[in-house]
Scaffold this motif. Structure first.
Motif, PDB file in Angstrom:
ATOM      1  N   PRO A  96      -3.334  -5.256  -2.513  1.00  0.00           N
ATOM      2  CA  PRO A  96      -3.560  -3.808  -2.560  1.00  0.00           C
ATOM      3  C   PRO A  96      -3.750  -3.351  -4.001  1.00  0.00           C
ATOM      4  N   SER A  97      -4.722  -2.477  -4.191  1.00  0.00           N
ATOM      5  CA  SER A  97      -5.031  -1.987  -5.547  1.00  0.00           C
ATOM      6  C   SER A  97      -4.891  -0.471  -5.563  1.00  0.00           C
ATOM      7  N   PHE A  98      -4.492   0.068  -6.711  1.00  0.00           N
ATOM      8  CA  PHE A  98      -4.470   1.532  -6.856  1.00  0.00           C
ATOM      9  C   PHE A  98      -5.879   2.100  -6.697  1.00  0.00           C
TER      10      PHE A  98
ATOM     11  N   ARG B 274       0.838  -1.207   0.000  1.00  0.00           N
ATOM     12  CA  ARG B 274       0.000   0.000   0.000  1.00  0.00           C
ATOM     13  C   ARG B 274       0.874   1.259   0.000  1.00  0.00           C
ATOM     14  N   GLU B 275       1.936   1.240   0.836  1.00  0.00           N
ATOM     15  CA  GLU B 275       2.798   2.429   0.942  1.00  0.00           C
ATOM     16  C   GLU B 275       3.483   2.702  -0.392  1.00  0.00           C
ATOM     17  N   GLU B 276       3.939   1.643  -1.048  1.00  0.00           N
ATOM     18  CA  GLU B 276       4.598   1.838  -2.348  1.00  0.00           C
ATOM     19  C   GLU B 276       3.616   2.429  -3.361  1.00  0.00           C
ATOM     20  N   GLN B 277       2.372   1.932  -3.321  1.00  0.00           N
ATOM     21  CA  GLN B 277       1.373   2.489  -4.253  1.00  0.00           C
ATOM     22  C   GLN B 277       1.148   3.968  -3.977  1.00  0.00           C
ATOM     23  N   GLN B 278       1.094   4.314  -2.665  1.00  0.00           N
ATOM     24  CA  GLN B 278       0.858   5.723  -2.329  1.00  0.00           C
ATOM     25  C   GLN B 278       2.005   6.604  -2.835  1.00  0.00           C
TER      26      GLN B 278
ATOM     27  N   VAL C 211      -5.475   3.862 -15.060  1.00  0.00           N
ATOM     28  CA  VAL C 211      -6.302   2.850 -15.721  1.00  0.00           C
ATOM     29  C   VAL C 211      -5.922   1.507 -15.101  1.00  0.00           C
ATOM     30  N   VAL C 212      -6.935   0.780 -14.633  1.00  0.00           N
ATOM     31  CA  VAL C 212      -6.691  -0.517 -14.005  1.00  0.00           C
ATOM     32  C   VAL C 212      -7.295  -1.614 -14.882  1.00  0.00           C
TER      33      VAL C 212
END
Ligand SMILES: Cc1ncc(COP(=O)(O)O)c(C=O)c1O
Length: 415
Positions: free
Chosen positions: A239-241, A180-184, A252-253
């Motif tokens: 975890p998803s964007f 999650r942190e990396e996505q943020q 875009v997912v």
């Protein structure tokens, strides 16, 4: 013929498969699919639709009821407070690979810079290359068989010149999963640079090491995902964007029915995008496929409505497959491997690479001399500077666990 097309490499996985075609004695783990057929109730839905004569063109963006169902499903997987994933953000596509190509067609002009995190399924670098983009790869780093992201390196690579950042997590082939942190961090960075994120999340449900907080109560009671307060947990999901973004983010997912619903051959997937992009995507779908076939969409609708009858069982079995295969591989001398956090692959390295040559040669030898069909690591753009050779991908989605054990025996004898 365009030079970019002539430059496309023939699939290395195919080259290995061709070496073993027609040999019934080969144990085949080279392609990324389960050996279990689609559940009967999903097949029945397609058959019923055909029986009723649903053989006509459909809406470019998909049947409204399927877009609604995907909206509920996708929202039900999100953490509380996540952005709204309305049906107005969804397009139904002919498989995940078509969804990816449509996204690339929509976002990438010739000569645009695209950054892709590798190792990765080769389509993700080939598709922007087909559009004429300049593809820059940033490699994960293997540490004792497990692959890790060097965030500083990726942030340095993504600049205001970068049109799209392409990420696949959980990852094929490494099983690496973004935290999650990396996505943020990545979302904040891409907001600054004006870069689109194209997130391939087709393996989001095939996630094995969910921390307990990822399994808190299901907030929405979405179709097929259980109801809040009925003692149901939110289903395990990487975890998803979509958990952390706003609808208007440049995001875009891509998702697919292939993996979580055992529907690889059906060619059905979807895209989630900003609402302002959806009508444009409808135009692109018109010029690509016009629409996914109606009877296939009917099957997808039933699959989504009855997710609980498929996905939890599939994921539990895949976890058993992973937990069967990995310790057996780890017990072999000279084999480096870590358990995948997600996906359906063991990506492992034969340390004594010099003895065996490159991974394509190894994979061909394994087929011809040992009757074991694996995908060569080189197919996934393993960085040539970092322990390049000797990586192999084993798809562990096997109904019969003893096939995995037999495969390991063959590898052991071959070694
Ligand atoms: C990372 C990744 N993305 C997308 C796909 C596309 O899947 P499909 O076109 O079957 O939906 C695959 C299939 O193997 C994959 O591994």
């Amino acid at each position: 013929m365009r030079q970019t097309v002539l430059n496309l490499e023939e699939s290395m996985i195919r080259q290995v498969a061709n070496a073993g075609m027609g040999r019934s004695d080969v144990l085949k783990f080279w392609f990324g699919e389960s050996d279990e057929a689609t559940p009967q109730f999903i097949r029945d839905a397609a058959a019923a639709s055909l029986q009723q004569g649903e053989t006509f063109y459909a809406q470019n963006l998909g049947l409204p009821e399927l877009r609604e169902a995907i909206s509920g499903y996708a929202q039900g997987l999100r953490t509380p407070g996540a952005t709204k994933i309305g049906a107005d953000r969804i397009a139904v596509t002919s498989g995940g690979v078509n969804a990816l190509m449509l996204a690339v067609q929509a976002l990438v002009d010739s000569s645009d810079e695209v950054v892709v995190v590798t190792p990765v399924w080769p389509n993700l670098t080939a598709q922007p290359a087909i559009m004429g983009a300049m593809v820059k790869c940033v490699s994960l780093k293997p540490v004792a068989g497990a692959w890790q992201l060097d965030m500083a390196e990726l942030l340095a690579a993504v600049t205001i010149k970068t049109k799209v950042l392409i990420l696949n997590a959980p990852n094929n082939p490494t099983g690496w999963t973004l935290s999650r942190e990396e996505q943020q961090t990545l979302l904040a960075h891409c907001r600054e640079t004006g870069t689109w994120i194209l997130a391939d999340e087709v393996y989001e449900r095939l996630y094995y090491d969910a921390p307990p907080e990822a399994l808190r109560a299901c907030p929405q009671g979405a179709p097929g995902l259980g109801r809040p307060g009925a003692g149901q947990s939110r289903p395990a999901c990487a975890p998803s964007f979509l958990d952390i973004s706003e609808p208007d983010d440049r995001l875009v997912v891509v998702n697919s029915f292939s993996k979580s619903f055992l529907m690889t051959g059906w060619r059905l997937g979807w895209l989630v995008m900003p609402p302002a992009m959806t009508a444009q995507m409808g135009k692109l779908i018109e010029f690509n496929t016009s629409s996914a076939p109606v009877f296939i969409q009917r099957a997808g609708l039933v699959a989504i409505e009855r997710t609980l009858d498929v996905t939890p069982r599939v994921v539990a079995h895949l976890k058993t497959c992973r937990d069967t295969l990995i310790p057996l591989l780890q017990a072999l001398p000279g084999v480096q491997v870590a358990p995948a956090r997600g996906g359906m692959y063991a990506f492992f390295r034969l340390e004594d690479q010099a003895r065996f040559g490159d991974s394509l040669a190894i994979a061909k030898s394994l087929v011809l001399d040992a009757g074991l069909g694996l995908a060569p690591g080189n197919a996934f753009m393993v960085n040539p500077d970092s322990d390049a050779q000797g990586w192999l991908r084993w798809c562990f989605a096997s109904q019969d666990l003893s096939r995995l054990e037999q495969g390991v025996q063959r590898l052991k004898s071959w070694l």
